[in-house]
Structures are given as structure tokens and as C-alpha cells.
Design a protein around this motif. Structure first.
Motif, PDB file in Angstrom:
ATOM      1  N   SER A   1       0.200  -6.555 -12.365  1.00  0.00           N
ATOM      2  CA  SER A   1      -0.684  -7.464 -11.651  1.00  0.00           C
ATOM      3  C   SER A   1      -0.727  -7.146 -10.166  1.00  0.00           C
ATOM      4  O   SER A   1       0.160  -6.496  -9.620  1.00  0.00           O
ATOM      5  CB  SER A   1      -0.219  -8.905 -11.859  1.00  0.00           C
ATOM      6  N   LYS A   2      -1.783  -7.627  -9.537  1.00  0.00           N
ATOM      7  CA  LYS A   2      -1.937  -7.429  -8.094  1.00  0.00           C
ATOM      8  C   LYS A   2      -0.901  -8.274  -7.368  1.00  0.00           C
ATOM      9  O   LYS A   2      -0.645  -9.407  -7.715  1.00  0.00           O
ATOM     10  CB  LYS A   2      -3.346  -7.838  -7.688  1.00  0.00           C
ATOM     11  N   GLY A   3      -0.305  -7.705  -6.359  1.00  0.00           N
ATOM     12  CA  GLY A   3       0.733  -8.397  -5.611  1.00  0.00           C
ATOM     13  C   GLY A   3       0.180  -9.308  -4.544  1.00  0.00           C
ATOM     14  O   GLY A   3      -0.992  -9.255  -4.180  1.00  0.00           O
ATOM     15  N   SER A   4       1.037 -10.129  -4.011  1.00  0.00           N
ATOM     16  CA  SER A   4       0.652 -11.048  -2.951  1.00  0.00           C
ATOM     17  C   SER A   4       0.709 -10.339  -1.601  1.00  0.00           C
ATOM     18  O   SER A   4       1.187  -9.213  -1.486  1.00  0.00           O
ATOM     19  CB  SER A   4       1.592 -12.250  -2.947  1.00  0.00           C
ATOM     20  N   ARG A   5       0.239 -11.016  -0.578  1.00  0.00           N
ATOM     21  CA  ARG A   5       0.291 -10.453   0.770  1.00  0.00           C
ATOM     22  C   ARG A   5       1.729 -10.288   1.249  1.00  0.00           C
ATOM     23  O   ARG A   5       2.069  -9.332   1.918  1.00  0.00           O
ATOM     24  CB  ARG A   5      -0.457 -11.355   1.751  1.00  0.00           C
TER      25      ARG A   5
ATOM     26  N   GLU B   1       4.345  -9.694  -0.627  1.00  0.00           N
ATOM     27  CA  GLU B   1       4.922  -8.537  -1.314  1.00  0.00           C
ATOM     28  C   GLU B   1       4.469  -7.235  -0.657  1.00  0.00           C
ATOM     29  O   GLU B   1       5.267  -6.317  -0.460  1.00  0.00           O
ATOM     30  CB  GLU B   1       4.514  -8.555  -2.775  1.00  0.00           C
ATOM     31  N   THR B   2       3.201  -7.155  -0.314  1.00  0.00           N
ATOM     32  CA  THR B   2       2.684  -5.954   0.351  1.00  0.00           C
ATOM     33  C   THR B   2       3.345  -5.769   1.712  1.00  0.00           C
ATOM     34  O   THR B   2       3.745  -4.656   2.068  1.00  0.00           O
ATOM     35  CB  THR B   2       1.155  -6.063   0.515  1.00  0.00           C
TER      36      THR B   2
ATOM     37  N   THR C   1       6.900  -1.084  -4.558  1.00  0.00           N
ATOM     38  CA  THR C   1       5.874  -1.877  -5.224  1.00  0.00           C
ATOM     39  C   THR C   1       6.006  -1.795  -6.739  1.00  0.00           C
ATOM     40  O   THR C   1       5.958  -2.818  -7.435  1.00  0.00           O
ATOM     41  CB  THR C   1       4.472  -1.407  -4.787  1.00  0.00           C
TER      42      THR C   1
ATOM     43  N   ARG D   1       7.247  -5.033  -8.960  1.00  0.00           N
ATOM     44  CA  ARG D   1       6.309  -5.643  -9.910  1.00  0.00           C
ATOM     45  C   ARG D   1       6.772  -5.520 -11.353  1.00  0.00           C
ATOM     46  O   ARG D   1       6.528  -6.414 -12.158  1.00  0.00           O
ATOM     47  CB  ARG D   1       4.921  -5.018  -9.747  1.00  0.00           C
TER      48      ARG D   1
ATOM     49  N   ARG E   1       9.715  -8.061 -11.872  1.00  0.00           N
ATOM     50  CA  ARG E   1       9.478  -9.447 -11.455  1.00  0.00           C
ATOM     51  C   ARG E   1       9.531 -10.414 -12.616  1.00  0.00           C
ATOM     52  O   ARG E   1      10.069 -11.498 -12.480  1.00  0.00           O
ATOM     53  CB  ARG E   1       8.159  -9.546 -10.725  1.00  0.00           C
TER      54      ARG E   1
ATOM     55  N   LYS F   1       9.610 -15.888 -11.987  1.00  0.00           N
ATOM     56  CA  LYS F   1       9.192 -16.218 -10.630  1.00  0.00           C
ATOM     57  C   LYS F   1      10.287 -15.950  -9.605  1.00  0.00           C
ATOM     58  O   LYS F   1      10.169 -16.341  -8.462  1.00  0.00           O
ATOM     59  CB  LYS F   1       8.777 -17.681 -10.565  1.00  0.00           C
TER      60      LYS F   1
END
Length: 124
Positions: free
Chosen positions: A4-8, A10-11, A66, A70, A73, A76
Motif C-alpha cells: 500500500s501507499k505510505g503516509s507522509r 513514513e516517507t 520503505t 511496508r 507493518r 498498526k
């Protein structure tokens, strides 16, 4: 299995941890080269690290952080995936240091181009 796309956050964390580890790796490599008088061909050692080593190590570290973060993960939680990603970066940077920081093909004054200050319990 889709990633899945990560959050800000995480980036941002990937760039901070990956970039910091890359700078630490280059500092360690430069120190090793200076201690052992390693010469990397006709190219100046500092520019080699800056224009080749830094981009390569930043990309490797950020992508590795990354992916590992991911993939681990699952729930949560934050700490376990973060720790797994940091350990993966540490192992990858040790491998990069063993390859580039102590080059076997370049003559140096240290045995195996491993500086005397390097801990013997950490393999290179």
C-alpha cells in the motif's frame, strides 16, 4: 501481495533515516580511505563519494527502508516495522562499506584495507 501507499510521515522518516545512514556510510568510507591511503584510480576520492556514492547509498537506503517498513507493518504498530527497517539498512550499509570502503583491488597501507580502528568483531 500488494504494497500500500505510505503516509507522509513514513516517507519523511524514510528520507531522514535513509539520508542520515547514507551520510554516515560516506563519512565512514572516507575516514577508512584516508586512514589506509586508498586511491580509487584517477578520480579524486572526495568527488567519487559525493557524486557516485551519495546518490547510490541514499537510493538504496530509502528504497530498502520503505520496502521493509511496508512489508513488516502488518498491523498498526510502529516500533517493530521501524526496527526491522533500521536493521535492514544497517546490514545493507555494512555490505556497501565492506565492498566500497575496504576495496581489495586498491592498494593501501592497512592489511586488507581495513583500518586499525575498525572493531574486529564486526566483519568486513
Amino acid at each position: 501481495m500488494a504494497i500500500s501507499k505510505g503516509s507522509r510521515g513514513e516517507t519523511f522518516l524514510a528520507w531522514v533515516i535513509g539520508g542520515g545512514a547514507a551520510i554516515a556510510l560516506l563519512t565512514l568510507t572516507r575516514r577508512s580511505w584516508d586512514t589506509c591511503n586508498v586511491d580509487i584510480g584517477k578520480v579524486a576520492n572526495g568527488s567519487t563519494l559525493l557524486f557516485v556514492g551519495l546518490p547510490v547509498s541514499v537510493v538504496v537506503n530509502v528504497v530498502l527502508f520503505t520496502l521493509v517498513y511496508r512489508l513488516t507493518r502488518g498491523g498498526k504498530g510502529f516500533f517493530s516495522p521501524f526496527l526491522a527497517a533500521v536493521i535492514a539498512i544497517t546490514i545493507a550499509d555494512l555490505a556497501l562499506y565492506s565492498w566500497a570502503g575496504t576495496p581489495a583491488s586498491s592498494p593501501g597501507i592497512c592489511p586488507g584495507n581495513v583500518p586499525p580502528w575498525w572493531p574486529t568483531w564486526i566483519p568486513t
